[in-house]
Motif scaffolding. Structure first.
Motif, PDB file in Angstrom:
ATOM      1  N   CYS A 269       4.230   5.705  -3.995  1.00 11.14           N
ATOM      2  CA  CYS A 269       4.884   6.666  -2.863  1.00 11.14           C
ATOM      3  C   CYS A 269       5.307   7.979  -3.716  1.00 11.14           C
ATOM      4  CB  CYS A 269       5.939   5.782  -2.044  1.00 11.14           C
ATOM      5  SG  CYS A 269       6.988   6.933  -1.087  1.00 11.14           S
TER       6      CYS A 269
ATOM      7  N   ASN B 126      -1.621   3.276  -5.215  1.00  9.93           N
ATOM      8  CA  ASN B 126      -0.518   2.789  -4.229  1.00  9.93           C
ATOM      9  C   ASN B 126       0.820   3.170  -4.532  1.00  9.93           C
ATOM     10  OD1 ASN B 126      -2.547   1.549  -2.589  1.00  9.93           O
ATOM     11  ND2 ASN B 126      -2.510  -0.452  -3.773  1.00  9.93           N
TER      12      ASN B 126
ATOM     13  N   SER C  75      -3.062  12.554  -4.822  1.00  8.25           N
ATOM     14  CA  SER C  75      -4.385  11.772  -4.839  1.00  8.25           C
ATOM     15  C   SER C  75      -4.097  10.674  -5.893  1.00  8.25           C
ATOM     16  CB  SER C  75      -5.694  12.665  -5.449  1.00  8.25           C
ATOM     17  OG  SER C  75      -5.808  13.577  -4.381  1.00  8.25           O
TER      18      SER C  75
ATOM     19  N   SER D 188       0.739  -1.028   0.120  1.00 14.16           N
ATOM     20  CA  SER D 188       0.136   0.047  -0.117  1.00 14.16           C
ATOM     21  C   SER D 188       0.846   1.355  -0.026  1.00 14.16           C
ATOM     22  CB  SER D 188      -0.867  -0.065   1.194  1.00 14.16           C
ATOM     23  OG  SER D 188       0.048   0.210   2.377  1.00 14.16           O
ATOM     24  N   THR D 189       0.347   2.260  -0.300  1.00 13.15           N
ATOM     25  CA  THR D 189       0.870   3.570  -0.134  1.00 13.15           C
ATOM     26  C   THR D 189       1.782   3.963   1.315  1.00 13.15           C
ATOM     27  OG1 THR D 189      -0.625   4.705  -1.745  1.00 13.15           O
ATOM     28  CG2 THR D 189       0.873   6.098  -0.407  1.00 13.15           C
ATOM     29  N   SER D 190       1.104   3.508   2.104  1.00 15.64           N
ATOM     30  CA  SER D 190       1.481   3.495   3.638  1.00 15.64           C
ATOM     31  C   SER D 190       2.714   2.653   3.809  1.00 15.64           C
ATOM     32  CB  SER D 190       0.512   3.362   4.531  1.00 15.64           C
ATOM     33  OG  SER D 190       0.975   3.410   6.036  1.00 15.64           O
TER      34      SER D 190
ATOM     35  N   GLY E  42      -1.783  12.811   3.660  1.00 13.07           N
ATOM     36  CA  GLY E  42      -1.258  11.199   4.101  1.00 13.07           C
ATOM     37  C   GLY E  42       0.031  11.161   3.611  1.00 13.07           C
ATOM     38  N   CYS E  43       0.674  12.517   3.425  1.00 14.50           N
ATOM     39  CA  CYS E  43       2.261  12.238   2.975  1.00 14.50           C
ATOM     40  C   CYS E  43       3.227  12.301   4.135  1.00 14.50           C
ATOM     41  CB  CYS E  43       2.588  13.484   2.235  1.00 14.50           C
ATOM     42  SG  CYS E  43       1.733  13.361   0.516  1.00 14.50           S
TER      43      CYS E  43
ATOM     44  N   HIS F 266      -1.954   7.956  -4.229  1.00 12.68           N
ATOM     45  CA  HIS F 266      -2.576   7.108  -3.248  1.00 12.68           C
ATOM     46  C   HIS F 266      -3.375   6.262  -3.749  1.00 12.68           C
ATOM     47  CE1 HIS F 266      -1.695   9.797   0.515  1.00 12.68           C
ATOM     48  NE2 HIS F 266      -0.727   9.565  -0.132  1.00 12.68           N
TER      49      HIS F 266
ATOM     50  N   GLN G 242       5.851   4.006   2.079  1.00 17.88           N
ATOM     51  CA  GLN G 242       6.066   5.094   2.787  1.00 17.88           C
ATOM     52  C   GLN G 242       7.132   4.712   3.823  1.00 17.88           C
ATOM     53  OE1 GLN G 242       3.101   7.650   3.942  1.00 17.88           O
ATOM     54  NE2 GLN G 242       2.749   8.727   1.853  1.00 17.88           N
TER      55      GLN G 242
END
Length: 216
Positions: free
Chosen positions: A125, A123, A117, A6-8, A143-144, A120, A11
């Motif tokens: 980064c 997915n 956007s 995922s993006t998170s 969300g960065c 995200h 990161q």
């Protein structure tokens, strides 16, 4: 390799990798790097040199060129252990190229809500460029968890301390713009989490020696 993250997750992965070596080298391809034989190009020589020195994070600047994606694919085959990112992503076309290649991350010199956007949604980064406390806060809201402070040299070594007092916890901050190898230790000690340097670190023997000394 990264498609299931995922993006998170991406990161978190990038922050963990940069904590191990808080340095990114940014290279900007020239037309000759894209059109001529890669193994004979200056870009190939620079990449080989950086990898031999032990640099883990290298960014290749985005270019709106038909052969740019082929260049990235060739670099990944030659140096599969390098954490390869993309610099200077300012358009959806550039970000789409990063997404299509499933590269670990991309960086932008600006904060663009539409690009964030889009990243995200796929997915991806994307590390946005920020300059002001307002932009830093906006990046966090979007969300960065990593941001690129740009241009760092203009803002100054003490900028991190000045804004951390009123703002509290800051995102993982990568200082970029006008810095040299000599700035690595002072800026990291001043609170910045990582430093991005340009290809100028390889322009002289003395600069290469300084980089080798820092890495070891």
């Amino acid at each position: 390799m990264y498609e299931l993250l995922s993006t998170s997750d991406r990161q978190q992965w990038l922050m963990a990798s940069l904590r191990r070596q808080p340095l990114i080298i940014v290279l900007r391809p020239k037309e000759s790097d894209l059109l001529g034989p890669f193994l004979q190009s200056l870009l190939c020589h620079r990449l080989d040199q950086l990898v031999d020195l032990g640099v883990r994070h290298i960014e290749i600047a985005w270019m709106d060129h038909l052969r740019w994606s082929d260049l990235i694919a060739t670099i990944r085959l030659r140096h599969p252990t390098v954490q390869l990112g993309v610099a200077s992503v300012t358009s959806q076309r550039g970000l789409q190229a990063v997404i299509d290649l499933d590269l670990p991350y991309a960086m932008s010199p600006l904060l663009d809500q539409g690009l964030v956007s889009m990243a995200h949604q796929h997915n991806c980064c994307l590390v946005p460029g920020v300059m002001t406390p307002t932009e830093i806060r906006q990046a966090l809201v979007l969300g960065c968890h990593l941001v690129k402070l740009f241009p760092a040299l203009v803002l100054g070594l003490d900028y991190h301390r000045q804004i951390s007092a009123p703002m509290g916890d800051l995102p993982f901050m990568i200082a970029a713009g006008g810095l040299t190898v000599a700035d690595l230790d002072p800026w990291l000690s001043a609170g910045y989490d990582a430093i991005a340097l340009g290809r100028g670190v390889l322009n002289t023997t003395a600069a290469v020696d300084d980089l080798r000394h820092w890495l070891t």
